[in-house]
Scaffold this active site. Structure first.
Site, mmCIF file in Angstrom:
data_model
loop_
_atom_site.group_PDB
_atom_site.id
_atom_site.type_symbol
_atom_site.label_atom_id
_atom_site.label_comp_id
_atom_site.label_asym_id
_atom_site.label_seq_id
_atom_site.Cartn_x
_atom_site.Cartn_y
_atom_site.Cartn_z
ATOM 1 N N GLU A 88 0.871 -1.189 0.000
ATOM 2 C CA GLU A 88 0.000 0.000 0.000
ATOM 3 C C GLU A 88 0.905 1.235 0.000
ATOM 4 O O GLU A 88 1.823 1.335 0.812
ATOM 5 C CB GLU A 88 -0.911 -0.021 1.230
ATOM 6 N N CYS B 43 -16.772 6.406 2.197
ATOM 7 C CA CYS B 43 -17.913 6.091 3.064
ATOM 8 C C CYS B 43 -17.793 6.629 4.485
ATOM 9 O O CYS B 43 -18.737 7.237 4.993
ATOM 10 C CB CYS B 43 -18.091 4.575 3.161
ATOM 11 N N CYS C 3 -12.718 3.970 1.043
ATOM 12 C CA CYS C 3 -13.852 3.940 1.973
ATOM 13 C C CYS C 3 -13.482 4.578 3.311
ATOM 14 O O CYS C 3 -14.182 5.447 3.815
ATOM 15 C CB CYS C 3 -14.317 2.498 2.170
ATOM 16 N N HIS D 16 -45.280 -0.219 14.961
ATOM 17 C CA HIS D 16 -45.985 1.060 14.965
ATOM 18 C C HIS D 16 -45.525 1.941 16.115
ATOM 19 O O HIS D 16 -45.339 1.441 17.217
ATOM 20 C CB HIS D 16 -47.487 0.802 15.094
ATOM 21 N N GLU E 107 -43.153 0.544 8.581
ATOM 22 C CA GLU E 107 -44.363 -0.293 8.587
ATOM 23 C C GLU E 107 -45.191 -0.084 7.320
ATOM 24 O O GLU E 107 -46.005 -0.929 6.942
ATOM 25 C CB GLU E 107 -45.220 -0.032 9.830
ATOM 26 N N GLU F 274 -24.632 13.404 -2.500
ATOM 27 C CA GLU F 274 -24.322 13.338 -1.065
ATOM 28 C C GLU F 274 -23.623 14.612 -0.597
ATOM 29 O O GLU F 274 -23.937 15.152 0.465
ATOM 30 C CB GLU F 274 -23.472 12.100 -0.770
ATOM 31 N N THR G 181 -18.353 -0.626 -1.248
ATOM 32 C CA THR G 181 -17.488 -1.312 -0.294
ATOM 33 C C THR G 181 -17.969 -2.725 0.040
ATOM 34 O O THR G 181 -17.174 -3.671 -0.023
ATOM 35 C CB THR G 181 -17.330 -0.462 0.988
ATOM 36 N N TYR H 74 -23.956 9.462 -7.052
ATOM 37 C CA TYR H 74 -23.905 9.339 -5.589
ATOM 38 C C TYR H 74 -23.136 10.494 -4.931
ATOM 39 O O TYR H 74 -23.604 11.126 -3.988
ATOM 40 C CB TYR H 74 -23.140 8.067 -5.197
ATOM 41 N N ILE H 75 -21.905 10.715 -5.394
ATOM 42 C CA ILE H 75 -21.012 11.618 -4.656
ATOM 43 C C ILE H 75 -21.525 13.048 -4.716
ATOM 44 O O ILE H 75 -21.578 13.750 -3.698
ATOM 45 C CB ILE H 75 -19.560 11.514 -5.190
ATOM 46 N N LYS I 193 -17.444 10.520 4.850
ATOM 47 C CA LYS I 193 -18.697 11.035 4.276
ATOM 48 C C LYS I 193 -19.845 10.912 5.279
ATOM 49 O O LYS I 193 -20.577 11.855 5.528
ATOM 50 C CB LYS I 193 -18.988 10.278 2.979
ATOM 51 N N ARG J 49 -29.039 8.876 -12.576
ATOM 52 C CA ARG J 49 -29.285 7.903 -13.642
ATOM 53 C C ARG J 49 -29.025 6.510 -13.080
ATOM 54 O O ARG J 49 -28.073 6.299 -12.330
ATOM 55 C CB ARG J 49 -28.345 8.195 -14.822
HETATM 56 P P1 NDP Z 1 -21.255 8.283 -10.741
HETATM 57 O O1 NDP Z 1 -20.767 7.466 -11.863
HETATM 58 O O2 NDP Z 1 -22.267 7.722 -9.813
HETATM 59 O O3 NDP Z 1 -21.815 9.674 -11.291
HETATM 60 C C1 NDP Z 1 -21.063 10.462 -12.130
HETATM 61 C C2 NDP Z 1 -21.911 11.638 -12.542
HETATM 62 O O4 NDP Z 1 -21.129 12.565 -13.252
HETATM 63 C C3 NDP Z 1 -23.062 11.232 -13.444
HETATM 64 O O5 NDP Z 1 -24.179 11.990 -13.093
HETATM 65 C C4 NDP Z 1 -22.547 11.603 -14.834
HETATM 66 O O6 NDP Z 1 -23.565 11.990 -15.709
HETATM 67 C C5 NDP Z 1 -21.719 12.831 -14.520
HETATM 68 N N1 NDP Z 1 -20.643 13.051 -15.482
HETATM 69 C C6 NDP Z 1 -19.770 12.153 -15.961
HETATM 70 N N2 NDP Z 1 -18.895 12.746 -16.819
HETATM 71 C C7 NDP Z 1 -19.233 14.040 -16.842
HETATM 72 C C8 NDP Z 1 -18.730 15.165 -17.544
HETATM 73 N N3 NDP Z 1 -17.682 15.055 -18.374
HETATM 74 N N4 NDP Z 1 -19.326 16.362 -17.364
HETATM 75 C C9 NDP Z 1 -20.386 16.483 -16.536
HETATM 76 N N5 NDP Z 1 -20.914 15.460 -15.855
HETATM 77 C C10 NDP Z 1 -20.349 14.248 -16.013
HETATM 78 O O7 NDP Z 1 -19.926 8.715 -9.990
HETATM 79 P P2 NDP Z 1 -19.641 9.351 -8.585
HETATM 80 O O8 NDP Z 1 -18.364 10.084 -8.813
HETATM 81 O O9 NDP Z 1 -20.791 10.102 -8.040
HETATM 82 O O10 NDP Z 1 -19.410 8.077 -7.672
HETATM 83 C C11 NDP Z 1 -18.539 7.003 -8.059
HETATM 84 C C12 NDP Z 1 -19.021 5.687 -7.534
HETATM 85 O O11 NDP Z 1 -18.751 5.612 -6.158
HETATM 86 C C13 NDP Z 1 -20.527 5.476 -7.651
HETATM 87 O O12 NDP Z 1 -20.882 4.920 -8.866
HETATM 88 C C14 NDP Z 1 -20.844 4.551 -6.514
HETATM 89 O O13 NDP Z 1 -20.779 3.239 -6.974
HETATM 90 C C15 NDP Z 1 -19.745 4.827 -5.511
HETATM 91 N N6 NDP Z 1 -20.294 5.569 -4.355
HETATM 92 C C16 NDP Z 1 -21.202 4.965 -3.547
HETATM 93 C C17 NDP Z 1 -21.736 5.641 -2.470
HETATM 94 C C18 NDP Z 1 -22.749 4.976 -1.609
HETATM 95 O O14 NDP Z 1 -22.878 3.766 -1.663
HETATM 96 N N7 NDP Z 1 -23.507 5.726 -0.815
HETATM 97 C C19 NDP Z 1 -21.340 7.000 -2.144
HETATM 98 C C20 NDP Z 1 -20.392 7.556 -3.071
HETATM 99 C C21 NDP Z 1 -19.894 6.847 -4.126
HETATM 100 P P3 NDP Z 1 -24.424 10.919 -16.574
HETATM 101 O O15 NDP Z 1 -25.406 10.309 -15.633
HETATM 102 O O16 NDP Z 1 -25.053 11.774 -17.611
HETATM 103 O O17 NDP Z 1 -23.440 9.948 -17.126
#
Ligand code: NDP
Length: 450
Positions: free
Chosen positions: A33, A46, A41, A433, A438, A179, A308, A175-176, A49, A202
């Site tokens: 590492e 995670c 994470c 309840h 529920e 959040e 994770t 997601y990110i 966050k 999406r």
């Molecule tokens: P995501 O892939 O979930 O989302 C990326 C977003 O950025 C999409 O809305 C995408 O749009 C948009 N995008 C991509 N390229 C561009 C661009 N060139 N210009 C503008 N917008 C763009 O990635 P995240 O970075 O949010 O998270 C990464 C991964 O981490 C997630 O997929 C998830 O699996 C994991 N994660 C899980 C969490 C949880 O479990 N709570 C929390 C945080 C992360 P479009 O939809 O149009 O492609």
């Protein structure tokens, strides 16, 4: 004789779990590492966050408390206190991870690992041979290039900003971005979230996406769709962000959350026969074996489901199969997930569109209501719940919720769904309840039926 039975590259969730379990089966294991123990994470994902989400949720809770009889002003928020307490907790966890590996008698080798050949890894000029090599290097935030893109930050930097960004632009609709919009909005920043498409999140159920857009806008985030960033420049009072619709917004920071790419740089993959997909992920078979038979990969670096608990499950399946004499495989159906926005989104199984394509005729149930707590707090927030049922088998194949504690609620629902629960089983289950959960066992009226 090899130096090790297993050489793991990357001490994140998947790598540490695989190393620990393989060592438990008697394998001689090393883990390299070069950054931080625990990976994304623990360090920039995670864990920090969720700590920031807790911090953010206090903001509205102080206001909610007034109608419950609590008097007094809203306390001031101090970013440095949160950031530095978070740092201390993450440092504690880094040590926990070191101890876990030491306790399992796996060697931890600090430094960047480069694969030299199918059975050799170099770290800091030293060569190590191994029967099997496991790549668990995770992902890395991806920021597209455009004028001023070097002024943007990613989720790697946002946790440790020197100054609290009073005005923050967040780009992305996954997601990110969602959040962090909730976190900084809750902490008192003016947040503008920009998404390039017509509706964010999406991949989630369409009704959840629409409900999330409504609730997140109501919570105070300036949510803008069908717009992107053209350029970022240093202005007189912060950063000037020029948008594709011609608008200019002035902010203190621009957070890009536009997806993550597999972390493969400097890994030496050119020295071996490991296939990479068009999306830039390592291609593996059902046992996480790459096209080089002694090299395996799992977790975010293979880009299946970047979560994770999925990496942990893959690490366990890998170790059991390769070193424990068991033929475990991960079942990727009905994996629950949550987005920790306000309120949370919790989901398991198929979206309505996916379910219709897979199962044919459906019955769909939904419920929208004001959470009991907010009947008194006065907060304008609605919970949304949805059950998707395969009409032929009566099996519940999709459950989606946006509401307080949706992440917690969905874990139990996921167990029921993996056990094959039908709508009749849900209906015969007695509710607790008064709870929001529920509602999932009292949905009687069909909303949509094919
Ligand atoms: P995501 O892939 O979930 O989302 C990326 C977003 O950025 C999409 O809305 C995408 O749009 C948009 N995008 C991509 N390229 C561009 C661009 N060139 N210009 C503008 N917008 C763009 O990635 P995240 O970075 O949010 O998270 C990464 C991964 O981490 C997630 O997929 C998830 O699996 C994991 N994660 C899980 C969490 C949880 O479990 N709570 C929390 C945080 C992360 P479009 O939809 O149009 O492609």
């Amino acid at each position: 004789m090899q130096d090790y039975d297993l050489f793991v590259i990357g001490a994140g969730s998947g790598g540490v779990r695989a190393a620990r379990m393989a060592a438990g089966f008697g394998a001689k294991v090393a883990v390299a590492e070069d950054r931080y123990m625990g990976g994304t994470c623990v360090n920039v994902g995670c864990v920090p966050k969720k700590l920031y989400v807790y911090a953010a949720e206090f903001g509205k809770a102080f206001k909610d408390a007034r109608n419950f009889g609590w008097d007094g002003g809203t306390p001031a928020f101090d970013w440095a206190t949160l950031r530095d307490n978070k740092k201390a907790e993450i440092s504690r966890l880094n040590v926990v991870y070191e101890n876990v590996l030491a306790g399992a008698k796996a060697d931890v080798i600090k430094g960047r690992a480069t694969i030299v050949d199918a059975h050799t890894v170099a770290v800091g000029g030293q060569h190590y041979t191994a029967g099997k090599i496991l790549i668990a290097t995770g992902g890395w935030p991806h920021i597209p290039e455009f004028p001023g893109s070097d002024l943007a930050i990613s989720s790697n930097e946002v946790f440790d900003l020197a100054q609290f960004p009073r005005r923050l632009a967040i780009v992305g609709g996954g997601y990110i971005s969602v959040e962090f919009a909730g976190i900084f909005n809750g902490l008192g920043a003016k947040v503008t979230q920009l998404y390039r498409g017509p509706l964010f999140l999406r991949g989630f159920d369409a009704d959840i996406r629409a409900h999330a857009a409504q609730e997140i806008s109501k919570s105070g985030v300036d949510l803008r769709f069908e717009v992107n960033v053209q350029s970022i420049a240093v202005g007189r009072d912060g950063l000037q962000v020029l948008l594709t619709d011609g608008a200019i917004i002035e902010v203190d920071a621009v957070l890009y959350a536009t997806g993550r790419k597999a972390n493969l740089e400097g890994l030496g993959l050119e020295n071996v026969n490991v296939e990479i997909s068009d999306a830039g992920n390592i291609v593996v078979d059902t046992d996480y074996c790459t096209s080089e038979p002694s090299i395996f990969a799992l977790g975010d670096v293979v880009g299946r489901m970047e979560l994770t608990p999925v990496a942990l499950a893959e690490g366990m399946a890998f170790a059991r199969r390769q070193f424990g004499g068991r033929d475990d495989r991960v079942d990727y159906e009905f994996i629950p997930t949550a987005v920790f926005c306000q309120p949370n989104i919790g989901t398991v199984g198929y979206t309505e569109d996916e379910a219709r394509a897979k199962f044919g005729r459906l019955r769909v149930f939904k419920s929208t209501f004001r959470p009991m707590k907010h009947t008194l707090s006065g907060r304008d927030e609605k919970t949304f719940m949805k059950l998707i049922v395969d009409r032929t088998s009566d099996r519940v194949v999709g459950v989606h919720m946006m509401g307080p504690d949706a992440g917690e609620i969905m874990q139990g629902i996921a167990i029921a769904m993996r056990a094959g629960a039908t709508k009749a089983v849900f209906d015969s289950t007695i509710g607790i309840h008064p709870t929001a959960a529920e509602e999932f066992v009292t949905m009687r009226d069909v909303w949509r039926e094919d």
